[in-house]
Design an enzyme around this catalytic site. Structure first.
Site, short mmCIF file in Angstrom:
data_model
loop_
_atom_site.label_atom_id
_atom_site.label_comp_id
_atom_site.label_asym_id
_atom_site.label_seq_id
_atom_site.Cartn_x
_atom_site.Cartn_y
_atom_site.Cartn_z
N HIS A 294 0.28 1.67 7.50
CA HIS A 294 -0.36 2.45 6.44
C HIS A 294 -0.31 3.96 6.71
O HIS A 294 -0.48 4.76 5.79
CB HIS A 294 -1.81 2.02 6.25
CG HIS A 294 -1.96 0.72 5.52
ND1 HIS A 294 -2.12 0.63 4.16
CD2 HIS A 294 -1.95 -0.56 5.97
CE1 HIS A 294 -2.24 -0.64 3.80
NE2 HIS A 294 -2.13 -1.39 4.89
N ASP B 131 -2.30 -2.39 0.30
CA ASP B 131 -3.03 -3.66 0.24
C ASP B 131 -3.48 -3.87 -1.20
O ASP B 131 -4.21 -3.02 -1.74
CB ASP B 131 -4.24 -3.63 1.18
CG ASP B 131 -3.84 -3.50 2.64
OD1 ASP B 131 -2.72 -3.90 2.98
OD2 ASP B 131 -4.65 -2.99 3.44
N GLU C 285 -0.58 -11.69 6.20
CA GLU C 285 -1.60 -11.23 5.25
C GLU C 285 -1.08 -11.32 3.83
O GLU C 285 -0.09 -10.67 3.50
CB GLU C 285 -1.98 -9.77 5.55
CG GLU C 285 -2.53 -9.59 6.94
CD GLU C 285 -2.63 -8.14 7.35
OE1 GLU C 285 -2.57 -7.24 6.49
OE2 GLU C 285 -2.77 -7.90 8.55
N HIS D 57 -0.93 -7.61 2.03
CA HIS D 57 -0.29 -6.41 2.60
C HIS D 57 1.21 -6.39 2.30
O HIS D 57 1.94 -7.29 2.70
CB HIS D 57 -0.52 -6.36 4.11
CG HIS D 57 0.16 -5.22 4.81
ND1 HIS D 57 -0.52 -4.13 5.32
CD2 HIS D 57 1.46 -4.99 5.08
CE1 HIS D 57 0.33 -3.29 5.88
NE2 HIS D 57 1.56 -3.79 5.74
C1 LIG Z 1 -5.98 -5.51 8.01
C2 LIG Z 1 -5.21 -4.97 6.87
N1 LIG Z 1 -6.00 -4.16 6.02
C3 LIG Z 1 -3.94 -4.26 7.29
O1 LIG Z 1 -3.62 -3.27 6.68
N2 LIG Z 1 -3.22 -4.77 8.29
C4 LIG Z 1 -2.00 -4.15 8.71
C5 LIG Z 1 -1.18 -4.97 9.65
C6 LIG Z 1 -2.24 -2.79 9.28
O2 LIG Z 1 -3.25 -2.55 9.95
O3 LIG Z 1 -1.34 -1.95 9.10
ZN ZN Z 2 -2.31 -3.41 4.85
#
Ligand SMILES: C[C@@H](N)C(=O)N[C@H](C)C(=O)O
Ligand code: ZN
EC number: 3.4.13.22
Length: 235
Positions: free
Chosen positions: A134, A141, A203, A206
């Site tokens: 991110h 997400d 996930e 994501h």
């Molecule tokens: C946990 C979730 N919101 C998420 O974004 N997971 C990915 C792997 C991340 O932390 O980049």
């Molecule tokens: Zn994510």
């Protein structure tokens, strides 16, 4: 290190751009801002320009199938400081849910809880070669909102630390309700992948376009192509 961290990043310097929120549904208030995550002068509602274009495309595909449904944005750009805040917050949540206190944890308990947290959260690495997805502005997400304006039930909440977060968790369950959860997850996946995204294998919510995970997943599907990442960490 995750396998996708071996993917080279060839930064294309495309700008981080504000998401046109009026086109989408939006989780409000923002789930991490409301926890006090340290965004500073940044906002979670930014993504790389092409990523926004692809997200609009994904929603256009959704509209061809279900005209009044919308993609709901849960989270997008996340500075590394926010990634750090969220992994620490998730760790503290698990400790509390188990009726434990952080100072009394044994090394084994500590390690086991960190492993659980890092099942779904990326490490808040400041190394430019291993950015959290991110923090590149390439990951988003999302979930779906139906024609009645209700958030669609996907069978688990976003960020749930359990196997129910795995995209195919309900795939082989014959109960009608769980089949519906799986169908909704597949619908979200189908429109996002058609628009060029890849989905995190752990996930259902994501998705990313142009980051290391995206390139690595593309290389798994098309081993003859050698995708590299076009987006690295922004700050
Ligand atoms: C946990 C979730 N919101 C998420 O974004 N997971 C990915 C792997 C991340 O932390 O980049
Ligand atoms: Zn994510």
């Amino acid at each position: 290190m995750k396998p996708y961290h071996q993917i080279p990043i060839v930064e294309c310097s495309e700008p981080l751009v504000k998401i046109p929120l009026e086109l989408f549904a939006v989780e409000s208030p923002h789930p991490y801002e409301k926890l006090g995550a340290p965004y500073g002068e940044h906002s979670p509602y930014y993504l790389r320009k092409s990523v926004i274009e692809n997200l609009i495309q994904a929603q256009n595909y959704l509209h061809l199938l279900l005209p009044n449904w919308r993609i709901q944005i849960f989270d997008a750009y996340r500075p590394v400081a926010v990634q750090q805040f969220m992994v620490d917050y998730s760790f503290a949540q698990v400790v509390q849910q188990r009726g434990l206190t952080q100072v009394d944890l044994s090394p084994n308990q500590r390690q086991e809880i960190w492993e659980l947290v890092y099942e779904i959260w990326a490490v808040p690495s400041l190394d430019k070669q291993t950015p959290p997805p991110h923090s590149t502005g390439a990951a988003v997400d999302v979930t779906l909102v139906n024609d009645a304006g209700q958030v669609v039930n996907m069978g688990s909440l976003i960020d749930e630390l359990s196997e129910r977060s795995h995209p195919d968790y309900y795939a082989n369950n014959s109960h009608p309700q769980t089949q519906e959860y799986h169908a909704h997850r597949q619908l979200l996946r189908d429109v996002m992948l058609k628009a060029g995204f890849q989905r995190n294998p752990k996930e259902w919510w994501h998705f990313s376009f142009g980051d290391q995970m995206w390139a690595w997943l593309n290389n798994q599907i098309h081993p003859a192509n050698l995708f590299t990442a076009r987006y690295g960490r922004i700050i």
